[in-house]
Design an enzyme around this catalytic site. Structure first.
Site, PDB file in Angstrom:
ATOM      1  N   SER A  50      -5.938  61.083   9.446  1.00 12.01           N
ATOM      2  CA  SER A  50      -6.688  60.012   8.784  1.00 12.01           C
ATOM      3  C   SER A  50      -5.742  58.828   8.568  1.00 12.01           C
ATOM      4  CB  SER A  50      -7.221  60.506   7.441  1.00 12.01           C
ATOM      5  OG  SER A  50      -6.125  60.716   6.563  1.00 12.01           O
ATOM      6  N   ASP A  83      -9.159  60.240  12.529  1.00  9.48           N
ATOM      7  CA  ASP A  83     -10.296  60.622  11.699  1.00  9.48           C
ATOM      8  C   ASP A  83     -10.737  59.415  10.851  1.00  9.48           C
ATOM      9  OD1 ASP A  83     -12.114  62.427  10.597  1.00  9.48           O
ATOM     10  OD2 ASP A  83     -10.726  63.115   9.038  1.00  9.48           O
ATOM     11  N   HIS A  84     -11.991  59.046  10.937  1.00  6.24           N
ATOM     12  CA  HIS A  84     -12.561  57.958  10.126  1.00  6.24           C
ATOM     13  C   HIS A  84     -11.854  56.607  10.267  1.00  6.24           C
ATOM     14  CE1 HIS A  84     -15.484  60.484   8.061  1.00  6.24           C
ATOM     15  NE2 HIS A  84     -14.530  61.397   7.938  1.00  6.24           N
ATOM     16  N   HIS A 182     -17.815  65.476   2.149  1.00  4.97           N
ATOM     17  CA  HIS A 182     -16.373  65.719   2.101  1.00  4.97           C
ATOM     18  C   HIS A 182     -15.949  66.317   0.759  1.00  4.97           C
ATOM     19  CE1 HIS A 182     -16.404  62.504   5.296  1.00  4.97           C
ATOM     20  NE2 HIS A 182     -15.710  63.470   5.866  1.00  4.97           N
ATOM     21  N   GLY A 183     -14.834  67.019   0.787  1.00  5.63           N
ATOM     22  CA  GLY A 183     -14.239  67.489  -0.465  1.00  5.63           C
ATOM     23  C   GLY A 183     -14.706  68.874  -0.887  1.00  5.63           C
ATOM     24  N   LYS A 186     -19.507  70.114  -2.789  1.00  6.49           N
ATOM     25  CA  LYS A 186     -20.528  69.686  -1.832  1.00  6.49           C
ATOM     26  C   LYS A 186     -21.952  69.883  -2.339  1.00  6.49           C
ATOM     27  CE  LYS A 186     -17.494  70.972   2.016  1.00  6.49           C
ATOM     28  NZ  LYS A 186     -16.853  69.655   2.210  1.00  6.49           N
ATOM     29  N   ASN A 256     -15.133  69.674  11.445  1.00 10.19           N
ATOM     30  CA  ASN A 256     -13.983  69.118  10.712  1.00 10.19           C
ATOM     31  C   ASN A 256     -13.677  69.924   9.456  1.00 10.19           C
ATOM     32  OD1 ASN A 256     -14.172  67.084  12.576  1.00 10.19           O
ATOM     33  ND2 ASN A 256     -14.163  65.428  11.062  1.00 10.19           N
TER      34      ASN A 256
HETATM   35  P1  13P Z   1     -13.941  68.903   4.335  1.00 15.47           P
HETATM   36  O1  13P Z   1     -13.601  68.081   3.133  1.00 15.47           O
HETATM   37  O2  13P Z   1     -15.209  69.670   4.135  1.00 15.47           O
HETATM   38  O3  13P Z   1     -12.822  69.793   4.759  1.00 15.47           O
HETATM   39  O4  13P Z   1     -14.220  67.886   5.543  1.00 15.47           O
HETATM   40  C1  13P Z   1     -13.160  67.266   6.216  1.00 15.47           C
HETATM   41  C2  13P Z   1     -13.627  66.186   7.124  1.00 15.47           C
HETATM   42  O5  13P Z   1     -14.792  66.014   7.417  1.00 15.47           O
HETATM   43  C3  13P Z   1     -12.580  65.310   7.697  1.00 15.47           C
HETATM   44  O6  13P Z   1     -13.103  64.282   8.463  1.00 15.47           O
HETATM   45  O1  G3H Z   2     -12.493  62.969   5.823  1.00 14.42           O
HETATM   46  C1  G3H Z   2     -11.587  63.031   5.042  1.00 14.42           C
HETATM   47  C2  G3H Z   2     -10.420  63.915   5.249  1.00 14.42           C
HETATM   48  O2  G3H Z   2     -10.488  65.011   4.365  1.00 14.42           O
HETATM   49  C3  G3H Z   2      -9.149  63.155   5.127  1.00 14.42           C
HETATM   50  O3  G3H Z   2      -8.888  62.821   3.810  1.00 14.42           O
HETATM   51  O4  G3H Z   2      -8.359  60.364   3.812  1.00 14.42           O
HETATM   52  O5  G3H Z   2      -7.524  61.905   1.988  1.00 14.42           O
HETATM   53  O6  G3H Z   2      -6.568  62.003   4.294  1.00 14.42           O
HETATM   54  P1  G3H Z   2      -7.775  61.690   3.439  1.00 14.42           P
HETATM   55 ZN    ZN Z   3     -14.895  63.406   7.760  1.00 15.58          ZN
END
Ligand code: 13P
Ligand code: G3H
Ligand code: ZN
Length: 314
Positions: A50, A83-84, A182-183, A186, A256
């Site tokens: 990320s 990621d993102h 996320h997190g 949920k 993910n």
């Molecule tokens: P989780 O927080 O469910 O592990 O998801 C991670 C995620 O989607 C990272 O892009």
């Molecule tokens: O999608 C989110 C991932 O868990 C990454 O989290 O932006 O804190 O690294 P982060």
């Molecule tokens: Zn994500």
């Protein structure tokens, strides 16, 4: 072998009814734990970084660690993924830095703006042999760099829009909002996933790979360990693993997982500190933490059905 894109992985995952695990990395121990697991289980792998991870550890360090992992595992296909990515500039930077896959996350934008941003990233990435994941619909949950919505059920992906979006942008895979977030928090009540949305999108876009974010399961034994050793996560709840397996057998080709690895590491470190209050050698708690990550990932590879599939993805 050098880093690969996700193209062949998704082709095989779709055809053979499994999903490839995409695990977030922030440091050496997390990366080593993940890579030890895929080497043992002979699974294809997506390592994702990320923007926050890059700010924390520096791209040069993370890339260095990943290059070693790739060199030491020549028979395992490994992709390195942003990621993102939230802007064109971020995605461009990661493409220029040698990532083989980038996610452009325009899910917070109005539909047409999401299309325009995604298309621009696709044009830049494809010209350089890099694949692109996009997102439509919005997930919930809050991470350092990813802010979600409060009520996920109101922001699920619209299947008709998904078709238009994929056709207009040319993206290689699509992250869909189907009830995950996320997190570690949920669901407040019974977990539910909109499998009908996954089903409908796959009928309208046959063969097209979907991605499921927010797919950690917040395993009760790890939550219990964290709480037992001084943590406080009483209401944490994730997506049950049988639901992850079900989605993996459908059109979901990439799953993910970050939170479950964070919890495995945290639980182990808390346990070491609780049992050995005098411990101050980082190797004595990061080492067991790395082992805990490895075992968590090995377990996940079986949940996703990708254990033993490295060879067919080469
Ligand atoms: P989780 O927080 O469910 O592990 O998801 C991670 C995620 O989607 C990272 O892009
Ligand atoms: O999608 C989110 C991932 O868990 C990454 O989290 O932006 O804190 O690294 P982060
Ligand atoms: Zn994500």
């Amino acid at each position: 072998m050098p880093l690969v894109t996700t193209k062949k992985m998704f082709e095989m995952a779709y055809k053979n009814g499994y999903a490839v695990g995409a695990f977030n990395v922030n440091n050496m121990e997390i990366t080593q734990g993940i890579v030890e697991a895929i080497a043992q289980e002979k699974a294809p792998l997506i390592l994702q970084i990320s923007k926050g991870a890059r700010e924390y550890a520096k791209n040069s360090y993370l890339k260095g660690i990943i290059n070693v992992a790739v060199a030491e595992n020549p028979s395992i296909p490994i992709a390195i993924h942003l990621d993102h990515g939230d802007t064109f500039e971020t995605c461009k930077q990661f493409v220029d830095d040698g990532f083989t896959s980038v996610m452009v996350d325009g899910s917070h934008l109005p539909f047409e703006e999401n299309i325009a941003l995604t298309k621009k990233v696709v044009e830049y990435a494809h010209a350089r042999g890099v694949v692109v994941e996009a997102e439509l619909g919005q997930l919930g949950g809050i991470e350092e760099h990813v802010v979600g919505v409060d009520d996920v059920s109101k922001h699920l992906t619209d299947p008709a829009q998904a078709v238009e979006f994929v056709k207009k942008t040319g993206c290689d895979s699509l992250a869909v909002a189907c009830g995950t977030s996320h997190g570690a928090y949920k669901f407040k009540t019974e977990p539910t996933i909109a499998f009908d949305i996954i089903e409908e999108i796959s009928k309208k876009l046959p063969g097209f790979p979907l991605v499921m974010h927010g797919s950690s399961s917040v395993l009760p034994e790890f939550k219990a360990l964290i709480n037992k050793y001084g943590g406080k996560m009483p209401d944490a709840m994730g997506v049950p693993e049988d639901m992850i397996t079900k989605a993996s057998k459908m059109a979901v080709c990439k799953v993910n997982i970050d939170t479950d690895l964070r919890m495995a590491l945290t639980a182990k470190i808390r346990q070491v500190f609780a049992e050995k209050p005098g411990e101050f050698d980082p190797r004595k708690y990061l080492g067991p933490g790395r082992d805990a990550i490895r075992e968590m990932v090995r377990h996940k590879l079986h949940v996703l059905g990708c254990a033993g599939k490295a060879g067919e993805c080469l």
